[in-house]
Motif scaffolding. Structure first.
Motif, short mmCIF file in Angstrom:
data_model
loop_
_atom_site.label_atom_id
_atom_site.label_comp_id
_atom_site.label_asym_id
_atom_site.label_seq_id
_atom_site.Cartn_x
_atom_site.Cartn_y
_atom_site.Cartn_z
N ASN A 1 -4.81 -0.40 -5.19
CA ASN A 1 -5.03 -0.79 -3.81
C ASN A 1 -5.13 0.44 -2.91
N HIS B 1 4.10 0.09 -4.97
CA HIS B 1 2.81 -0.31 -4.40
C HIS B 1 1.80 -0.66 -5.48
N HIS C 1 0.84 -1.20 0.00
CA HIS C 1 0.00 0.00 0.00
C HIS C 1 0.88 1.25 0.00
#
Length: 309
Positions: A186, A182, A161
């Motif tokens: 998400n 990342h 993340h």
């Protein structure tokens, strides 16, 4: 290699809560059994003054005494409790201690930490206070006592993340480089621009990930010359993670760790690391990913201890 832990603070979470609080003690137990070269130490408690290097006094006070707005706690994802507030302070304290130790010894770690969704005045995504940001600011302040030139810090965030809170804290600061690799789709869905953001598609596997990491480290090298690094070694890119949406294997994640530690060692760059996220369908898989990170790190710590003085 010195490792700091906070698992004596166990949050009273509701039944069915998705945060895997037990992973920290499981990891410490395995470290004790399988990596005897690691020195486990209880984490110190971060002070108000240390937290205030990043966080607003009002937010620190509200978390400490429970007067925090319920909406803020919903965004964090934990119910408020004294144990929650103390654990958050000690988790920051663990990264501070790891950073100080790494600057002296080369490599050190926090079994928890990596709370990169926390902003100056609020938390989010299971993050209360931002441990990497506070440790960075404190190491810079301590460095300034002996050297007028600012300590240049790279934060290498390989949680699945994006480190939105960290990116926001250091926006416009040319003494800190924030690299985040990342998932593009998400959490967090409103991302912050860091120094370098590399977005990955759902289903990304080992080869594609490692190529992206190589490019990102190359760009970091081209744009910034750090004196210290903090590494967020998230387990959540693993293919068995409930929240990750990527497809890295155990071998792929170990290769990731080796590349980051190689990069730091080649530059004789002291590095502290924290565990960040990990939400495996099978908790043992998350713990295995993290144990592998510590095994890799312990090898690099030995290099530091044996290098010519």
């Amino acid at each position: 290699m010195r490792v700091f832990y906070t698992d004596r603070f166990v949050l009273p979470l509701p039944v069915g809560h998705r945060f895997p609080m037990g992973k920290y003690r499981l990891l410490r137990d395995r470290l004790e059994r399988e990596l005897p070269e690691i020195r486990l130490t209880p984490a110190p408690r971060a002070t108000d003054g240390e937290l205030a290097l990043v966080h607003t006094p009002a937010y620190i006070q509200a978390i400490s005494d429970g007067s925090v707005d319920p909406r803020v706690m919903r965004e964090i994802g934990f119910p408020w409790s004294e144990a929650m507030a103390e654990r958050a302070r000690h988790s920051v304290g663990a990264t501070i201690a790891a950073a100080r130790t790494a600057l002296a010894e080369g490599v050190a770690a926090n079994i928890a930490g990596g709370t990169h969704h926390s902003y100056a005045d609020k938390g989010g995504g299971f993050c209360v206070f931002n441990d990497a940001a506070v440790a960075t600011r404190l190491m810079q302040a301590e460095h300034a006592r002996v050297d007028r030139r600012p300590l240049r810090v790279a934060i290498i965030d390989l949680d699945v993340h994006q480190g939105n809170g960290t990116a926001h804290v250091f926006r416009g600061d040319d003494t800190v480089f924030t690299l985040s690799l990342h998932g593009a789709k998400n959490f967090p869905f409103r991302k912050e621009a860091g120094s370098l953001d590399a977005e990955l598609p759902d289903g990304c596997g080992d080869d594609e990930y490692l190529q992206a990491l190589e490019r990102a480290l190359g760009e970091l090298d081209a744009r910034f010359e750090p004196q210290f690094a903090i590494y967020l070694a998230g387990a959540d890119p693993h293919e068995g993670d409930r929240l990750g949406r990527l497809k890295l294997t155990f071998d792929g994640l170990e290769a990731r760790d080796r590349r980051v530690f190689d990069w730091a060692w080649q530059r004789r760059l002291p590095m502290a690391f924290a565990m960040a996220g990990g939400y495996g369908h099978e908790l043992e898989n998350t713990v295995q990913v993290q144990l592998n990170t510590f095994r890799v790190a312990a090898g690099y710590s030995m290099r530091w201890q044996n290098r010519p003085r």
